[in-house]
Design an enzyme around this catalytic site. Structure first.
Site, mmCIF file in Angstrom:
data_model
loop_
_atom_site.group_PDB
_atom_site.id
_atom_site.type_symbol
_atom_site.label_atom_id
_atom_site.label_comp_id
_atom_site.label_asym_id
_atom_site.label_seq_id
_atom_site.Cartn_x
_atom_site.Cartn_y
_atom_site.Cartn_z
ATOM 1 C CG ASP A 246 60.205 105.203 50.937
ATOM 2 O OD1 ASP A 246 59.397 104.305 51.246
ATOM 3 O OD2 ASP A 246 61.096 105.052 50.085
ATOM 4 C CD GLU B 208 23.776 108.593 57.343
ATOM 5 O OE1 GLU B 208 24.319 109.628 57.768
ATOM 6 O OE2 GLU B 208 24.365 107.500 57.255
ATOM 7 N NE ARG C 78 23.992 104.287 60.659
ATOM 8 C CZ ARG C 78 24.837 103.386 61.169
ATOM 9 N NH1 ARG C 78 24.561 102.770 62.308
ATOM 10 N NH2 ARG C 78 25.963 103.073 60.538
ATOM 11 C CG HIS D 64 31.674 104.887 64.243
ATOM 12 N ND1 HIS D 64 32.133 105.902 65.049
ATOM 13 C CD2 HIS D 64 30.537 105.349 63.658
ATOM 14 C CE1 HIS D 64 31.305 106.936 64.961
ATOM 15 N NE2 HIS D 64 30.332 106.617 64.122
ATOM 16 C CG HIS E 24 30.376 113.464 61.341
ATOM 17 N ND1 HIS E 24 30.756 112.667 62.401
ATOM 18 C CD2 HIS E 24 29.444 112.733 60.669
ATOM 19 C CE1 HIS E 24 30.094 111.517 62.371
ATOM 20 N NE2 HIS E 24 29.293 111.540 61.319
ATOM 21 C CE1 TYR F 225 22.662 100.848 64.544
ATOM 22 C CE2 TYR F 225 21.636 102.352 66.110
ATOM 23 C CZ TYR F 225 22.190 102.109 64.864
ATOM 24 O OH TYR F 225 22.264 103.115 63.945
ATOM 25 C CG HIS G 216 26.158 114.098 60.645
ATOM 26 N ND1 HIS G 216 26.664 114.336 59.378
ATOM 27 C CD2 HIS G 216 26.008 112.742 60.728
ATOM 28 C CE1 HIS G 216 26.816 113.192 58.743
ATOM 29 N NE2 HIS G 216 26.419 112.210 59.521
ATOM 30 C CD GLU H 281 23.392 109.302 60.940
ATOM 31 O OE1 GLU H 281 23.896 108.170 61.033
ATOM 32 O OE2 GLU H 281 24.046 110.328 60.737
ATOM 33 C CG HIS I 7 23.149 106.991 66.441
ATOM 34 N ND1 HIS I 7 22.302 107.642 65.578
ATOM 35 C CD2 HIS I 7 23.042 105.668 66.144
ATOM 36 C CE1 HIS I 7 21.716 106.765 64.783
ATOM 37 N NE2 HIS I 7 22.130 105.556 65.102
ATOM 38 C CG ASP J 273 27.091 104.858 57.497
ATOM 39 O OD1 ASP J 273 27.347 105.655 56.576
ATOM 40 O OD2 ASP J 273 26.807 105.215 58.653
ATOM 41 C CG ASP K 271 26.890 109.805 56.039
ATOM 42 O OD1 ASP K 271 26.932 108.563 55.997
ATOM 43 O OD2 ASP K 271 26.931 110.445 57.100
#
Length: 439
Positions: free
Chosen positions: A39, A406, A404, A242, A360, A387, A353, A383, A349, A259, A270
């Site tokens: 609940d 970004e 990375r 991710h 996104h 890796y 975006h 970005e 990647h 990130d 972002d």
């Protein structure tokens, strides 16, 4: 705090109505509350399309737009309920919603079926986003069947159904001044959160402690929630694109990839930054980091009217390939390596975006068969990354490094504005910031 005027939401509804054409109706439902366990519910987050047109932040509401009606915009929402409000919080109610949110008509949710049936009747075209809320789909299809099965009662169902997202998402792609100002503020809050995380980082701290620093800073500055699950990956965890487990201890000699961005009044930031736990980049780390940063700068040059994601990606990929070739992580001729996309082993990647109410964000990336070119008031991320897993077939000193960088850019008439410039990303600036935090 900055906000969007109710008159702007009304103007958006009017613009969408004009695009729909005569004898058309659009039905846009709000989000529902979602059960977390038994609940208890997850924190409510409004449907982005519904919020974009209304600014109304309660669950279970319905927006109806009728192009041929004397009441073009109608909101159906929960009525006032003293007992429910004692337990679960205050409700605006349909009467107050009409005046406060500038609707032409409002009804209580208990009148949903009769109201929708009346509004749908004799309209020629229905605009609706099928599949977003399957339970509500059944409601709409049931009402359409009722109209189809009773022509002798004067009922007539729309004979054409179109996806409202084709029109609505094109509108959302181009941000207003008010939206850009809120996003600028969201980016500033997020930038300072990243700085705070850099200053907190130390040997023996954990990824989730850095996450806590970020989220605390967001909330204390008016952004209660992150725009998405924050990624705090140290060492080889940075190579999981991710990664959200965020439970490892920070180790000497590792980099940390964060990130993360806040959500402010529905709009997302972002940002990604990568920095050394001990405050100093090793030589191999600095070599790879410099390649990624140079690739980002190359991509930035293509963020302008007439530029595109493919042009930005091509510019970044060339720099990444050249750098990997010079370090010996790729072998061969530069042009052949670029053509074969050999870099994808280490950069898998896209370059970025759209960004807005969704991290996104919506908006087509192609116009027909052609790639979409950037235009003023579009907001996007850039970005690039590299890796290199701990078991990669590369010289040992480069293994286990994930990087990375970004930033969030708004396209202007003559180029772009970097909304996230407030977070250091040059090697010297990062090391100076972290050195100062330790003194």
């Amino acid at each position: 705090m900055l906000s969007i005027a109710k008159s702007e939401f009304k103007a958006r509804r009017e613009r969408l109505l004009a695009m729909m054409g005569d004898n058309s109706i659009a039905i846009i439902p709000a989000a529902n509350e979602v059960t977390r366990s038994r609940d208890t519910e997850y924190a409510f987050r409004q449907d982005s399309d519904f919020y974009y047109l209304t600014g109304f932040n309660e669950p279970d509401a319905i927006l109806v737009l009728c192009s041929s009606s004397v009441t073009p915009s109608t909101l159906i929402c929960r009525d006032k309920d003293k007992q429910a409000e004692i337990w679960h919080g205050r409700r605006i109610g349909f009467e107050k919603a009409k005046t406060d949110y500038l609707f032409d008509a409002t009804y209580a949710l208990s009148e949903l079926d009769d109201t929708l049936l009346t509004l749908l009747n004799t309209q020629q075209t229905l605009f609706y986003a099928q599949g977003t809320y399957p339970a509500f789909d059944s409601k709409v299809w049931g009402l359409l069947n009722t109209l189809r099965c009773a022509p002798k009662s004067g009922y007539q169902a729309p004979h054409t159904i179109k996806d409202i997202r084709a029109l609505l998402h094109e509108m959302r792609l181009f941000k207003s001044d008010a939206e850009i100002n809120i996003m600028r503020q969201a980016c500033e809050v997020s930038a300072q959160g990243h700085i705070r995380a850099m200053q907190f980082a130390k040997l023996g701290a954990t990824e989730y402690q850095l996450e806590a620093e970020l989220h605390h800073h967001y909330a204390i500055n008016g952004a209660r929630f992150p725009a998405y699950s924050s990624i705090v990956g140290s060492g080889d965890n940075a190579n999981i694109l991710h990664y959200t487990q965020n439970d490892a201890e920070l180790a000497d000699g590792d980099l940390v990839l964060i990130d993360s961005g806040c959500e402010l009044q529905g709009y997302a930031a972002d940002i990604t930054r990568t920095f050394p736990v001990n405050g100093t980049f090793s030589e191999p780390q600095a070599a790879l980091y410099s390649i990624v940063l140079a690739a980002q700068h190359a991509a930035f040059n293509e963020v302008k009217p007439g530029g595109s994601f493919s042009k930005a990606n091509a510019a970044a990929s060339k720099v990444l390939t050249q750098g990997l070739l010079e370090l010996g992580l790729l072998q061969g001729e530069l042009e052949q390596l670029i053509a074969s996309q050999a870099y994808k082993v280490f950069y898998m990647h896209g370059i970025g975006h759209w960004l807005g109410l969704d991290v996104h964000d919506v908006g087509d990336y192609k116009c027909g068969e052609k790639e979409r070119c950037f235009e003023p008031r579009m907001v996007l991320t850039i970005e690039p990354g590299l890796y290199i897993n701990h078991d990669a077939n590369v010289p040992k000193q480069f293994r286990g490094i994930g990087i990375r960088i970004e930033d969030n850019l708004v396209v202007t008439k003559h180029g772009h504005e970097n909304l996230t410039v407030g977070v250091p990303k040059a090697i010297n600036d990062i090391e100076a910031l972290m050195r100062a935090s330790k003194s």
